[in-house]
Design a protein around this motif. Structure first.
Motif, PDB file in Angstrom:
ATOM      1  N   SER A  68      29.072  42.964  91.782  1.00  0.00           N
ATOM      2  CA  SER A  68      29.460  43.685  90.541  1.00  0.00           C
ATOM      3  C   SER A  68      30.936  43.229  90.384  1.00  0.00           C
ATOM      4  CB  SER A  68      29.676  45.340  90.819  1.00  0.00           C
ATOM      5  OG  SER A  68      30.091  45.903  89.641  1.00  0.00           O
TER       6      SER A  68
ATOM      7  N   THR B  77      25.926  43.460  84.306  1.00  0.00           N
ATOM      8  CA  THR B  77      27.074  43.124  84.991  1.00  0.00           C
ATOM      9  C   THR B  77      26.826  43.544  86.567  1.00  0.00           C
ATOM     10  OG1 THR B  77      27.654  45.344  84.590  1.00  0.00           O
ATOM     11  CG2 THR B  77      28.455  44.111  83.008  1.00  0.00           C
ATOM     12  N   VAL B  78      25.731  43.252  87.030  1.00  0.00           N
ATOM     13  CA  VAL B  78      25.473  43.478  88.421  1.00  0.00           C
ATOM     14  C   VAL B  78      24.200  42.579  88.747  1.00  0.00           C
ATOM     15  CG1 VAL B  78      24.803  45.096  90.418  1.00  0.00           C
ATOM     16  CG2 VAL B  78      26.044  46.048  88.458  1.00  0.00           C
TER      17      VAL B  78
ATOM     18  N   HIS C 267      18.812  51.090  89.313  1.00  0.00           N
ATOM     19  CA  HIS C 267      19.947  51.023  88.896  1.00  0.00           C
ATOM     20  C   HIS C 267      20.126  51.653  87.428  1.00  0.00           C
ATOM     21  CE1 HIS C 267      23.821  49.328  87.223  1.00  0.00           C
ATOM     22  NE2 HIS C 267      24.058  49.428  88.470  1.00  0.00           N
TER      23      HIS C 267
END
Length: 237
Positions: free
Chosen positions: A52, A127-128, A165
């Protein structure tokens, strides 16, 4: 591979049947690592790296060895699992004895009994990013067929992980929203009490509560809750 090996089709089915309401993100990650170890050719140890921003962490692992192999890369700032996660690529190390791209890490892995390694990028969220890392005691353990199977597994795992997620993020947002609504409600109640006691406007009442909060170094919600409790005749704990 684990003594209780699993047919790839069954593994893919299990990944698709993970009930997000019955587990959390960590549970999904652990399930992915355990299924990979049982399913992938010559897989002795497995880990899942999540990245991340610039902060990597090993989110699931099947042994302390798998964890330590990842953490050494994090300390160095580079390595196959990090590069696979960043590029969303498949990186194979056929033989740690002759690997030249990451010589220090390869030497450490070889010293701990790792003959070959495979890392496959896992897109999780915007973003991960992540990587599925598979280690074998055997050199040349991952031929083209084994790599294709690992990439297929990673594809199913990425979907399960992305869904988990999203579910985890949505649940967290819902919880924060509920807490915010509760805070707003108690603050509005406290404002009403101050307005009745001081015969002031809503803005003046809020300013009074805010000053008490600042002077007492307490959260505005806590100040409001104490006032509401006092007004209702409750005993503050």
């Amino acid at each position: 591979m684990s003594d209780t090996s699993l047919d790839p089709t069954e593994a893919f089915t299990q990944l698709g049947r993970i009930r997000l309401a019955e587990t959390d993100l960590d549970g999904v990650l652990d399930r992915i690592a355990q299924l990979a170890r049982r399913t992938l050719t010559n897989a002795d140890e497995v880990s899942v790296t999540l990245l991340s921003g610039d902060e990597p962490r090993t989110a699931a692992f099947t042994s302390r060895l798998a964890l330590s192999l990842d953490e050494r890369q994090y300390q160095a700032g580079h390595g196959p699992c990090l590069d696979a996660a960043r590029a969303g690529a498949t990186i194979s190390l056929p033989d740690t004895a002759t690997e030249s791209r990451w010589p220090e890490w390869s030497a450490q892995a070889r010293a701990e009994g790792v003959g070959s390694s495979l890392s496959i990028g896992l897109p999780v969220q915007e973003t991960v990013f992540g990587a599925l890392n598979v280690h074998s005691a055997k050199p040349e353990a991952f031929d083209d067929e084994a790599i294709m199977l690992a990439e297929a597994f990673a594809g199913y795992a990425a979907v399960a992980l992305a869904n988990a997620h999203l579910y985890d993020t949505t649940a967290s947002m819902a919880q924060h929203m509920q807490m915010a609504m509760q805070s707003r409600a108690v603050i509005e109640q406290a404002k009403g009490i101050v307005m009745a006691e001081r015969r002031c406007t809503p803005d003046e009442a809020f300013a009074i509560l805010a000053k008490v909060s600042q002077d007492s170094n307490r959260k505005l919600r806590d100040v409001a809750a104490a006032l509401v409790e006092r007004a209702s005749g409750g005993q503050r704990r």
